[in-house]
Motif scaffolding. Structure first.
Motif, PDB file in Angstrom:
ATOM      1  N   ASP A 173       0.835  -1.200   0.000  1.00 58.39           N
ATOM      2  CA  ASP A 173       0.000   0.000   0.000  1.00 58.39           C
ATOM      3  C   ASP A 173       0.874   1.256   0.000  1.00 58.39           C
ATOM      4  O   ASP A 173       0.519   2.266  -0.606  1.00 58.39           O
ATOM      5  CB  ASP A 173      -0.925  -0.001   1.229  1.00 58.39           C
ATOM      6  CG  ASP A 173      -0.183  -0.390   2.494  1.00 58.39           C
ATOM      7  OD1 ASP A 173      -0.019  -1.597   2.735  1.00 58.39           O
ATOM      8  OD2 ASP A 173       0.283   0.519   3.222  1.00 58.39           O
ATOM      9  N   GLY A 174       2.025   1.163   0.661  1.00 56.08           N
ATOM     10  CA  GLY A 174       2.933   2.316   0.670  1.00 56.08           C
ATOM     11  C   GLY A 174       3.535   2.534  -0.709  1.00 56.08           C
ATOM     12  O   GLY A 174       3.560   3.662  -1.228  1.00 56.08           O
ATOM     13  N   GLU A 200      -0.609  -5.486  -2.090  1.00 56.69           N
ATOM     14  CA  GLU A 200      -0.813  -6.157  -0.800  1.00 56.69           C
ATOM     15  C   GLU A 200      -1.070  -5.063   0.247  1.00 56.69           C
ATOM     16  O   GLU A 200      -0.136  -4.502   0.815  1.00 56.69           O
ATOM     17  CB  GLU A 200       0.404  -7.009  -0.430  1.00 56.69           C
ATOM     18  CG  GLU A 200       0.591  -8.184  -1.379  1.00 56.69           C
ATOM     19  CD  GLU A 200       1.508  -9.276  -0.814  1.00 56.69           C
ATOM     20  OE1 GLU A 200       1.085  -9.993   0.102  1.00 56.69           O
ATOM     21  OE2 GLU A 200       2.632  -9.401  -1.302  1.00 56.69           O
ATOM     22  N   ASN A 202      -1.668  -4.207   3.490  1.00 55.40           N
ATOM     23  CA  ASN A 202      -1.633  -4.723   4.869  1.00 55.40           C
ATOM     24  C   ASN A 202      -1.836  -3.591   5.877  1.00 55.40           C
ATOM     25  O   ASN A 202      -1.535  -3.729   7.053  1.00 55.40           O
ATOM     26  CB  ASN A 202      -0.332  -5.493   5.123  1.00 55.40           C
ATOM     27  CG  ASN A 202       0.904  -4.622   4.966  1.00 55.40           C
ATOM     28  OD1 ASN A 202       0.797  -3.392   4.817  1.00 55.40           O
ATOM     29  ND2 ASN A 202       2.078  -5.228   5.001  1.00 55.40           N
ATOM     30  N   TYR A 204      -0.407  -0.813   6.527  1.00 58.21           N
ATOM     31  CA  TYR A 204       0.694   0.024   7.018  1.00 58.21           C
ATOM     32  C   TYR A 204       1.869   0.040   6.058  1.00 58.21           C
ATOM     33  O   TYR A 204       2.194  -0.979   5.438  1.00 58.21           O
ATOM     34  CB  TYR A 204       1.198  -0.486   8.378  1.00 58.21           C
ATOM     35  CG  TYR A 204       0.139  -0.417   9.450  1.00 58.21           C
ATOM     36  CD1 TYR A 204      -0.098   0.757  10.150  1.00 58.21           C
ATOM     37  CD2 TYR A 204      -0.658  -1.530   9.710  1.00 58.21           C
ATOM     38  CE1 TYR A 204      -1.099   0.832  11.108  1.00 58.21           C
ATOM     39  CE2 TYR A 204      -1.666  -1.471  10.671  1.00 58.21           C
ATOM     40  CZ  TYR A 204      -1.878  -0.285  11.358  1.00 58.21           C
ATOM     41  OH  TYR A 204      -2.866  -0.212  12.299  1.00 58.21           O
ATOM     42  N   ALA A 205       2.499   1.189   5.946  1.00 63.95           N
ATOM     43  CA  ALA A 205       3.789   1.305   5.273  1.00 63.95           C
ATOM     44  C   ALA A 205       4.776   1.647   6.384  1.00 63.95           C
ATOM     45  O   ALA A 205       4.724   2.746   6.933  1.00 63.95           O
ATOM     46  CB  ALA A 205       3.750   2.411   4.233  1.00 63.95           C
TER      47      ALA A 205
HETATM   48 MG   LIG Z   1       1.990  -2.068   3.646  1.00 64.21          MG
END
Ligand SMILES: [Mg+2]
Ligand SMILES: Cc1ncc(C[n+]2csc(CCOP(=O)(O)OP(=O)(O)O)c2C)c(N)n1
Length: 348
Positions: A173-174, A200, A202, A204-205
């Motif tokens: 996502d980051g 993916e 999840n 958080y980056a």
């Molecule tokens: Mg992430």
């Protein structure tokens, strides 16, 4: 493995029961017993391998960076179950699961993590830099977003050569906020390249939540400006991943160009081995583990359908633990590369 309780009952739906759905309402593949067992085993191998890598890191056998994939196993296993020989995989640094799923050996991956000569990069690449041309695994990349452009290049090669292989590029996502991702999207859409972009998500980056960092948090829409279709997938349910993968691969192989799959997933461990874990609560992690764990979901179905007993599944776990223990012994017994290796495998 015990025989099916009722060998005449097929895995296909025969009653008027409503079709199963993923937690986000999406479709799921209708797995038979062998598929459930395969998914269980493959996901467990990744989890046990990662647990061991975490332990070896703590004991000082692994140096440098090490990012564990625990919690996200269903994504890579569901994709791999749908792929065919020749499809390429490329990802970032959270990559051990991807390697094992493509069939790279636990021994070779563990030896690389511990910096030994028998590792996939002769002990010189470490956790983030492993490759296997034989298994069509193109790394392992530490530069956030770089693998998206490289994966697009792999898709271009497929198109140029006229084969029907699909490139599967995983990123987080980051990474989805990096500029080169959109340059790649543009070219992939323009030339109708056979690539599945797997985001993916999840949440958080490193320690930054998607809510704090992203203007459009529905990542499946990120290709809309280029006409690239996207789907949000329950990435904790391996059957949902497989169903989405089947469709996406068909989309690419039929010449329709790129597609995005946003996998809604979650990592249980820290970003890397040094993570202050101040950006989320223990309760949040525990809730995902107890309510949506990808391996527990498969286990529950296998037991409920009478396709495996607790003892059968313990035997699978033992088998997998043996493979992982063997890989750790192998890695620790292997020599470190000779100093002369500093001058090999260098592009001049
Ligand atoms: Mg992430
Ligand atoms: C170009 C670049 N910028 C920053 C970093 C530092 N960095 C490493 S991982 C990471 C976060 C990426 O998060 P995400 O894409 O969500 O992947 P995840 O770790 O969640 O799998 C950052 C900023 C980097 N490696 N490369």
């Amino acid at each position: 493995m015990a025989p099916r309780k009722n060998a005449t009952v097929s895995s296909r739906k025969t009653s008027a029961k409503p079709a199963a759905k993923a937690s986000n309402g999406g479709p799921v593949a209708d797995f038979d017993r062998d598929e459930e067992l395969k998914a269980y085993r493959e996901m467990l191998l990744i989890r046990r391998f990662e647990e061991k890598a975490g332990q070896l890191y703590g004991m000082g056998f692994i140096g440098g960076f090490c990012h564990l994939y625990i919690g996200q196993e269903a994504v890579v296993v569901g994709m791999q179950m749908a792929q065919k020989e020749g499809d390429q995989v490329i990802t970032a640094y959270r990559d051990h699961g991807h390697m094992l799923a493509t069939g790279m050996t636990a021994r070779g991956v563990m030896a690389e993590l511990t910096g030994r000569i028998d590792g996939y990069s002769r002990g010189k690449g470490g956790s983030m830099h492993m490759f296997s041309k034989e298994k069509h695994f193109y790394g392992g990349h530490g530069i956030v977003g770089a693998q998206v452009s490289l994966g697009t290049g792999l898709a271009f090669a497929n198109r140029y050569r006229g084969n029907d292989s699909v490139s599967i590029a995983y990123f987080g996502d980051g990474a989805a906020n990096q500029g080169q991702v959109y340059e790649s999207f543009n070219m992939a859409a323009l030339w109708k390249l056979p690539i599945i972009y797997i985001i993916e998500n999840n949440r958080y980056a490193m320690g930054t939540s998607t809510a704090r960092a992203t203007a459009q948090s529905n990542y499946s829409l990120r290709g809309s400006g280029f006409g690239i279709p996207g789907v949000q997938v329950d990435g904790m349910d391996v059957r949902a991943v497989k169903a989405a993968a089947d469709e996406a691969l068909e989309h690419c192989r039929s010449g329709k160009g790129p597609i995005i799959l946003e996998m809604l997933t979650y990592r249980y461990r820290g970003h890397s081995m040094s993570d202050p874990a101040k950006y989320r609560s223990k309760e949040e992690v525990q809730k995902m583990r107890s309510e949506q764990d990808p391996i527990e979901q498969v286990k529950a179905r296998l037991i409920e359908k009478g396709w495996a007993s607790e003892d059968d599944l313990k035997a699978v776990d033992k088998d997998v633990r043996d493979i992982v223990a063997d890989s750790a012994d192998f890695a620790q017994a292997a020599p470190e590369p000779d100093a002369s290796e500093l001058y090999t495998d260098i592009l001049l």
